[in-house]
Design an enzyme around this catalytic site. Structure first.
Site, short mmCIF file in Angstrom:
data_model
loop_
_atom_site.label_atom_id
_atom_site.label_comp_id
_atom_site.label_asym_id
_atom_site.label_seq_id
_atom_site.Cartn_x
_atom_site.Cartn_y
_atom_site.Cartn_z
N GLY A 11 -0.25 10.51 -35.09
CA GLY A 11 0.93 9.68 -34.80
C GLY A 11 1.28 8.81 -36.01
N VAL A 24 0.00 6.13 -54.56
CA VAL A 24 0.65 6.80 -55.69
C VAL A 24 0.64 5.89 -56.92
CG1 VAL A 24 2.88 7.67 -56.55
CG2 VAL A 24 2.11 8.27 -54.23
N ARG A 25 1.10 4.67 -56.75
CA ARG A 25 1.27 3.82 -57.94
C ARG A 25 -0.07 3.36 -58.51
NH1 ARG A 25 6.92 0.57 -56.69
NH2 ARG A 25 8.21 2.44 -56.78
N ARG A 72 0.79 17.36 -35.80
CA ARG A 72 -0.52 17.65 -35.21
C ARG A 72 -0.75 19.15 -35.44
NH1 ARG A 72 1.06 13.29 -31.39
NH2 ARG A 72 -0.25 11.56 -32.03
N ASP A 103 -8.35 8.69 -35.63
CA ASP A 103 -9.63 9.32 -35.33
C ASP A 103 -9.61 10.86 -35.54
OD1 ASP A 103 -12.21 9.00 -33.49
OD2 ASP A 103 -11.02 10.67 -32.71
N SER A 105 -7.51 12.68 -37.28
CA SER A 105 -7.28 13.01 -38.70
C SER A 105 -8.58 12.86 -39.49
CB SER A 105 -6.21 12.09 -39.27
OG SER A 105 -5.05 12.17 -38.49
N THR A 126 -2.83 3.95 -37.38
CA THR A 126 -2.42 4.23 -35.99
C THR A 126 -2.09 2.91 -35.32
OG1 THR A 126 -3.21 4.87 -33.79
CG2 THR A 126 -4.91 4.36 -35.40
N ASP A 128 -2.60 2.26 -32.37
CA ASP A 128 -3.50 2.05 -31.22
C ASP A 128 -4.66 1.09 -31.49
OD1 ASP A 128 -1.89 3.92 -29.99
OD2 ASP A 128 -3.27 5.59 -30.35
N ASP A 130 -7.61 1.88 -32.35
CA ASP A 130 -8.74 2.44 -31.59
C ASP A 130 -9.86 2.99 -32.48
OD1 ASP A 130 -7.29 4.55 -32.58
OD2 ASP A 130 -7.18 5.66 -30.70
N GLY A 171 -1.04 3.02 -26.66
CA GLY A 171 -2.42 2.71 -27.04
C GLY A 171 -3.43 3.78 -26.66
N ARG A 172 -2.94 4.87 -26.08
CA ARG A 172 -3.86 5.91 -25.55
C ARG A 172 -4.91 5.28 -24.64
NH1 ARG A 172 -3.80 11.13 -28.56
NH2 ARG A 172 -2.63 10.74 -30.46
P1 ADP Z 1 -4.89 10.83 -34.87
O1 ADP Z 1 -5.31 11.11 -36.26
O2 ADP Z 1 -3.77 9.82 -34.80
O3 ADP Z 1 -6.06 10.52 -33.95
P2 ADP Z 1 -4.75 13.47 -33.64
O4 ADP Z 1 -5.90 13.23 -32.73
O5 ADP Z 1 -3.54 14.12 -33.07
O6 ADP Z 1 -4.19 12.14 -34.31
O7 ADP Z 1 -5.29 14.34 -34.86
C1 ADP Z 1 -4.44 14.69 -35.95
C2 ADP Z 1 -4.83 16.04 -36.49
O8 ADP Z 1 -6.17 16.01 -37.01
C3 ADP Z 1 -4.89 17.16 -35.45
O9 ADP Z 1 -3.62 17.71 -35.16
C4 ADP Z 1 -5.75 18.19 -36.18
O10 ADP Z 1 -5.01 18.84 -37.18
C5 ADP Z 1 -6.78 17.29 -36.87
N1 ADP Z 1 -7.99 17.18 -36.04
C6 ADP Z 1 -8.18 16.43 -34.95
N2 ADP Z 1 -9.41 16.57 -34.43
C7 ADP Z 1 -10.04 17.47 -35.24
C8 ADP Z 1 -11.36 18.05 -35.24
N3 ADP Z 1 -12.27 17.73 -34.32
N4 ADP Z 1 -11.64 18.93 -36.23
C9 ADP Z 1 -10.72 19.23 -37.16
N5 ADP Z 1 -9.48 18.72 -37.22
C10 ADP Z 1 -9.14 17.86 -36.26
O1 F6P Z 2 -1.56 7.44 -31.25
C1 F6P Z 2 -0.31 6.82 -31.31
C2 F6P Z 2 0.47 7.10 -30.05
O2 F6P Z 2 1.74 6.48 -30.20
C3 F6P Z 2 -0.21 6.68 -28.75
O3 F6P Z 2 -0.11 5.30 -28.52
C4 F6P Z 2 0.53 7.53 -27.75
O4 F6P Z 2 -0.24 7.77 -26.61
C5 F6P Z 2 0.73 8.81 -28.51
O5 F6P Z 2 0.67 8.49 -29.90
C6 F6P Z 2 2.03 9.52 -28.23
O6 F6P Z 2 2.02 10.70 -28.93
P1 F6P Z 2 3.26 11.70 -29.11
O7 F6P Z 2 3.87 11.39 -30.42
O8 F6P Z 2 2.62 13.04 -29.11
O9 F6P Z 2 4.18 11.47 -27.95
#
Ligand code: ADP
Ligand code: F6P
Length: 322
Positions: A11, A24-25, A72, A103, A105, A126, A128, A130, A171-172
């Protein structure tokens, strides 16, 4: 290190652009070239990679979202997909990575490091808040301020009509946005996933607030508890004459100009990330802020820190809302 890549993933969050700009800079000032990777891991796999210079990040510090786009990429959980991404990094001569995300990512970054030894540093981005290893993530402060502004506006109109309002925030599974915005906005009730909801208590508080002469009741509901429509129904079943409304803030709280705090955090984290990448033994790291100090940990250490919830702050918010 001669060339690094930078990407945003998961997100988006206000402050990501400030972090890209600083990466970058600052890297350029250290004699390191920077390549932008579009759309997170998806762009890495597909080779959406381009060189960046100082002008690539002009006029971006004040913008929400992310100029590098985000995505994602579930396929990244498979090693074969990560191998394709590694081949792309090799083809572009990218020797290290700055990953701005949450988390998930960071888990992707860890896998890439474990599989192929790509040095990488994560910057927590993020709304959140979290990620337990850091006190704050980029975007949290801005999101809370946006929620706060909405709470103030909603309060005006609820008071004018003697109404209650449930304001659902993001906030998930983390209740931090709700607690901080609830405390700062003077909410009467704050509901978070970390504390099981007691509907009897919610109903009792609303009834008592009416007896006390409060002419509005603001209920901040974290999305991880239940949808605002569900809670509204449950409350109306118990207090049928209550005038109650709902507001789901949704993506309004994820966009917008980053606050001063998020811009400063972005700059500090980016500088630390690049400094770590300059070291021979960088490995797989993340940066963050603890007690107002910029810190770094290995990805493993960071992901192993148990989730914390500030019960004391929650208690204060509850007492002050009475
Ligand atoms: P955030 O980084 O905000 O928690 P996501 O949970 O959607 O967002 O994760 C972002 C991207 O990170 C996922 O779409 C995927 O490409 C990668 N990712 C997430 N979990 C894993 C994992 N366990 N192993 C490898 N890549 C992951
Ligand atoms: O992780 C950030 C966040 O905005 C959460 O608070 C929310 O639950 C989620 O992403 C929404 O995700 P999407 O962009 O897939 O609707």
């Amino acid at each position: 290190m001669r060339r690094i890549g930078v990407l945003t993933s998961g997100g988006d969050a206000p402050g990501m652009n400030a972090a890209i700009r600083a990466t970058v800079r600052y890297a350029l000032s250290c004699g390191i070239e920077v390549y932008g990777i579009e759309c997170g891991y998806d762009g890495m796999v597909k080779g959406n990679v381009f060189p960046m210079d100082s002008r690539s990040v002009s006029d971006t510090i004040q913008k929400g979202g992310t100029i590098l786009k985000t995505a994602r990429c579930p396929e990244f959980l498979q090693k074969e997909t990560r191998r394709q991404a590694y081949d792309v990094l090799q083809a572009f001569g990218i020797e290290g990575l700055v990953v701005i995300g949450g988390d998930g990512s960071f888990r992707g970054m860890k896998d890439l490091y474990d599989d192929f030894g790509v040095p990488c540093v994560g910057i927590p981005g993020t709304i959140d808040n979290d990620l337990a290893y850091t006190d704050y993530t980029l975007g949290f402060d801005t999101a809370v301020n946006t929620v706060l502004s909405a709470v103030n506006n909603v309060r005006d109109t609820m008071t004018a009509h003697n109404r209650a309002c449930i304001i659902e925030v993001m906030g998930r599974k983390c209740g931090d946005i709700a607690v901080y915005a609830g405390l700062a906005g003077g909410a009467e009730i704050i509901l978070v996933p970390e504390i099981p909801m007691d509907l009897d208590k919610v109903v009792k508080t609303i009834k008592q607030d009416r007896i006390k002469g409060k002419n509005s009741v603001i209920i901040i509901l974290a999305e991880g508890v239940c949808p605002c429509a569900t809670l509204k129904e449950q409350i109306l079943e118990r207090i049928s004459d209550l005038s109650i409304r709902t507001v789901k803030l949704g993506y309004i709280q994820r966009g917008g100009a980053p606050s001063m705090a998020d811009r400063i955090l972005a700059a500090k984290c980016a500088v630390k990330a690049v400094d770590l990448l300059k070291k021979e033994d960088c490995g797989g790291k993340v940066v963050g802020i603890k007690n107002n100090e910029i810190i770094d940990l290995t990805i493993d250490e960071a992901l192993a820190v148990p989730r914390r919830f500030d019960k004391d702050l929650y208690k204060v918010a509850t007492i002050l809302g009475k």
